[in-house]
Write a protein that holds these residues in place. Structure first.
Motif, PDB file in Angstrom:
ATOM      1  N   TYR A 219       0.585  -9.659  11.220  1.00 47.19           N
ATOM      2  CA  TYR A 219       1.512  -8.954  10.344  1.00 47.19           C
ATOM      3  C   TYR A 219       0.796  -8.746   9.019  1.00 47.19           C
ATOM      4  O   TYR A 219       0.340  -9.707   8.403  1.00 47.19           O
ATOM      5  N   ALA A 220       0.734  -7.497   8.555  1.00 47.39           N
ATOM      6  CA  ALA A 220       0.207  -7.213   7.225  1.00 47.39           C
ATOM      7  C   ALA A 220       1.382  -6.991   6.295  1.00 47.39           C
ATOM      8  O   ALA A 220       2.291  -6.219   6.613  1.00 47.39           O
TER       9      ALA A 220
ATOM     10  N   ALA B 227       2.966  -5.239   3.426  1.00 48.18           N
ATOM     11  CA  ALA B 227       2.696  -3.968   2.767  1.00 48.18           C
ATOM     12  C   ALA B 227       4.016  -3.368   2.292  1.00 48.18           C
ATOM     13  O   ALA B 227       5.015  -3.424   3.017  1.00 48.18           O
TER      14      ALA B 227
ATOM     15  N   SER C 144       7.517  -5.566   5.242  1.00 50.61           N
ATOM     16  CA  SER C 144       7.788  -5.456   3.814  1.00 50.61           C
ATOM     17  C   SER C 144       8.943  -6.373   3.441  1.00 50.61           C
ATOM     18  O   SER C 144       9.888  -6.535   4.205  1.00 50.61           O
TER      19      SER C 144
ATOM     20  N   ALA D  12      -3.809  -4.871  11.898  1.00 50.31           N
ATOM     21  CA  ALA D  12      -2.474  -5.456  11.986  1.00 50.31           C
ATOM     22  C   ALA D  12      -1.700  -4.863  13.157  1.00 50.31           C
ATOM     23  O   ALA D  12      -1.791  -3.669  13.448  1.00 50.31           O
TER      24      ALA D  12
ATOM     25  N   LEU E 295      -5.156  -2.925   7.624  1.00 52.20           N
ATOM     26  CA  LEU E 295      -3.894  -2.372   8.108  1.00 52.20           C
ATOM     27  C   LEU E 295      -4.020  -1.911   9.560  1.00 52.20           C
ATOM     28  O   LEU E 295      -3.091  -2.067  10.349  1.00 52.20           O
TER      29      LEU E 295
ATOM     30  N   GLY F 155       5.631  -1.237   4.678  1.00 53.58           N
ATOM     31  CA  GLY F 155       5.929  -1.824   5.977  1.00 53.58           C
ATOM     32  C   GLY F 155       7.420  -1.784   6.276  1.00 53.58           C
ATOM     33  O   GLY F 155       8.239  -1.387   5.449  1.00 53.58           O
TER      34      GLY F 155
ATOM     35  N   GLN G  52       1.591  -5.144  13.128  1.00 52.69           N
ATOM     36  CA  GLN G  52       2.755  -4.613  12.431  1.00 52.69           C
ATOM     37  C   GLN G  52       2.552  -4.755  10.935  1.00 52.69           C
ATOM     38  O   GLN G  52       1.845  -5.636  10.477  1.00 52.69           O
ATOM     39  N   GLN G  53       3.236  -3.879  10.193  1.00 52.65           N
ATOM     40  CA  GLN G  53       3.304  -4.022   8.744  1.00 52.65           C
ATOM     41  C   GLN G  53       4.732  -4.438   8.408  1.00 52.65           C
ATOM     42  O   GLN G  53       5.682  -3.889   8.947  1.00 52.65           O
TER      43      GLN G  53
END
Length: 159
Positions: A74-75, A77, A126, A121, A118, A80, A123-124
């Motif tokens: 998971y990034a 962002a 937030s 990853a 990214l 995201g 998924q992103q």
């Protein structure tokens, strides 16, 4: 299950370190939890676009070096996908069911994450459009991971 947070830079404030350590202790009953710090790239205040890109690339390379092929990433962002705590818990639970037991969360440096990170990853994610200090974000993320495990296990913490 193994949960890892990779963050750029060291946490200097004792109270942030103490909070992360507390959530790490709480999480120890559900998973192996680890926080990995990669050095931030020292840079002057007024960087050109090219210099900013160079800083991000160097930090991105350090992040990618800490991610193994088998890890689900998971990034964090701003762009995201936002989730509720319940949705996040359901995702973590589903990943475990489908054999994705190594989950890594990546928090970039002050300039963000490179396209290479990214892209790596899965998924992103937030936590909203607010800008938070990276050190505080590690605390918030640690708490949300703990909250997810309490939801999965039907414990009253979430209420």
């Amino acid at each position: 299950m193994n949960i890892k947070i990779i963050g750029v830079g060291k946490i200097k404030e004792k109270f942030y370190r103490a909070a992360i350590a507390e959530y790490g202790k709480r999480l120890s009953r559900y998973c192996k939890f680890e926080v990995v710090e990669v050095p931030d790239e020292k840079a002057p205040e007024n960087l050109s676009e090219a210099q900013m890109a160079e800083v991000m690339v160097k930090e991105g390379e350090r992040i990618l070096a800490k991610i193994k092929d088998r890890e689900y990433v998971y990034a964090l962002a701003i762009k995201g996908k936002e989730r509720t705590s319940e949705d996040f818990a359901a995702e973590i639970d589903k990943l475990a069911i489908y054999g994705k037991s190594d989950i890594t969360f990546v928090i970039g440096g002050s300039l963000g994450l490179t396209p290479a990170v990214l892209k790596r990853a899965d998924q992103q994610i937030s936590f909203g459009r607010f800008t938070l200090p990276h050190q505080l974000m590690r605390v918030v993320l640690s708490e949300q991971i703990y909250r997810a495990f309490t939801i999965i296990n039907g414990l009253p913490y979430h209420k």
